[in-house]
Motif scaffolding. Sequence first.
Motif, PDB file in Angstrom:
ATOM      1  N   MET A 146       1.061   9.175  -5.833  1.00 35.40           N
ATOM      2  CA  MET A 146       1.336  10.565  -5.452  1.00 35.40           C
ATOM      3  C   MET A 146       2.360  11.216  -6.378  1.00 35.40           C
ATOM      4  O   MET A 146       2.274  12.419  -6.637  1.00 35.40           O
ATOM      5  N   LYS A 147       3.307  10.446  -6.887  1.00 35.60           N
ATOM      6  CA  LYS A 147       4.264  11.017  -7.846  1.00 35.60           C
ATOM      7  C   LYS A 147       3.542  11.547  -9.072  1.00 35.60           C
ATOM      8  O   LYS A 147       3.940  12.556  -9.640  1.00 35.60           O
ATOM      9  N   ARG A 148       2.463  10.889  -9.471  1.00 31.06           N
ATOM     10  CA  ARG A 148       1.686  11.326 -10.630  1.00 31.06           C
ATOM     11  C   ARG A 148       0.689  12.433 -10.264  1.00 31.06           C
ATOM     12  O   ARG A 148       0.517  13.412 -10.974  1.00 31.06           O
ATOM     13  N   VAL A 166       3.828  15.085   1.365  1.00 31.94           N
ATOM     14  CA  VAL A 166       3.666  13.726   1.879  1.00 31.94           C
ATOM     15  C   VAL A 166       5.053  13.110   1.963  1.00 31.94           C
ATOM     16  O   VAL A 166       5.803  13.128   0.997  1.00 31.94           O
ATOM     17  N   THR A 167       5.358  12.596   3.116  1.00 30.20           N
ATOM     18  CA  THR A 167       6.663  11.978   3.280  1.00 30.20           C
ATOM     19  C   THR A 167       6.550  10.485   3.059  1.00 30.20           C
ATOM     20  O   THR A 167       5.491   9.897   3.183  1.00 30.20           O
ATOM     21  N   LEU A 223       0.840  -1.206   0.000  1.00 33.05           N
ATOM     22  CA  LEU A 223       0.000   0.000   0.000  1.00 33.05           C
ATOM     23  C   LEU A 223       0.871   1.250   0.000  1.00 33.05           C
ATOM     24  O   LEU A 223       0.599   2.202  -0.736  1.00 33.05           O
ATOM     25  N   SER A 224       1.918   1.236   0.784  1.00 27.89           N
ATOM     26  CA  SER A 224       2.836   2.374   0.824  1.00 27.89           C
ATOM     27  C   SER A 224       3.485   2.601  -0.541  1.00 27.89           C
ATOM     28  O   SER A 224       3.557   3.734  -1.033  1.00 27.89           O
ATOM     29  N   ALA A 225       3.933   1.541  -1.159  1.00 28.62           N
ATOM     30  CA  ALA A 225       4.564   1.662  -2.477  1.00 28.62           C
ATOM     31  C   ALA A 225       3.560   2.134  -3.526  1.00 28.62           C
ATOM     32  O   ALA A 225       3.872   2.987  -4.365  1.00 28.62           O
TER      33      ALA A 225
END
Length: 162
Positions: free
Chosen positions: A146-148, A157-158, A138-140
Motif C-alpha cells: 500500500m505504501k507503493r 487504510v489504517t 500478511l499485514s506487513a
Amino acid sequence: MSEPRWLSETEREAWVQFAAVLELLPSALDSQLVHDEQLTHFEYFLLAMLSEAEGRTLRMSELASRTNSTLPRLSKVVNRLEAEGYVERVPSPNDRRATNAVMTDAGWAKIVGAAPGHVENVRSLVFDQLSAEQVEQLSAITHSLMKRLDPEGRMRVTGRAR
C-alpha cells in the motif's frame, strides 16, 4: 535498453498464486454478499466507508478516493443505493459546488445486518487458512504494498508499519 529484471522461480510462483487470489477473492466476496444481502462487495465497502465517517457523511470526491473509484462509477453505485434508501445525496453545506453522500438509517441498518455474514466469509476465505504469524506477515506485506500503490494514503487504510 537494459535487460528486464525477470522474476526468479520463487517470485514467479508467488506472483502467480497472488494473481490467482486477486482474481478469485472478489467474486467469492461478491457471491456471499449478493446472496445474503443483495449487495456487491463494492456497495458494501462504500457503505462501510460511510458508516465510519463522521456523521456518516462524505463528499462524493472523498468517498471516491476512499473506495478507489472514479466519480462516474461511484455515482452509478450511489444511484442504486439511493434508490434502495441506503444513501442520500445532499449539497455540501461548506461548498455549493460539492455533493455529500449521507448514509440513511436504512443504510446503517443494512451495513449492521450485513457485517456479521461478511466478516464470517472473510474469516473463512482468508484468516482461517492462516496462522497468527502468517496474519502478521500478511499485514506487513500489504502495508508495504500500500505504501507503493497508494503513497498519498487516499484510501485511508489504517495499520501499523512492521
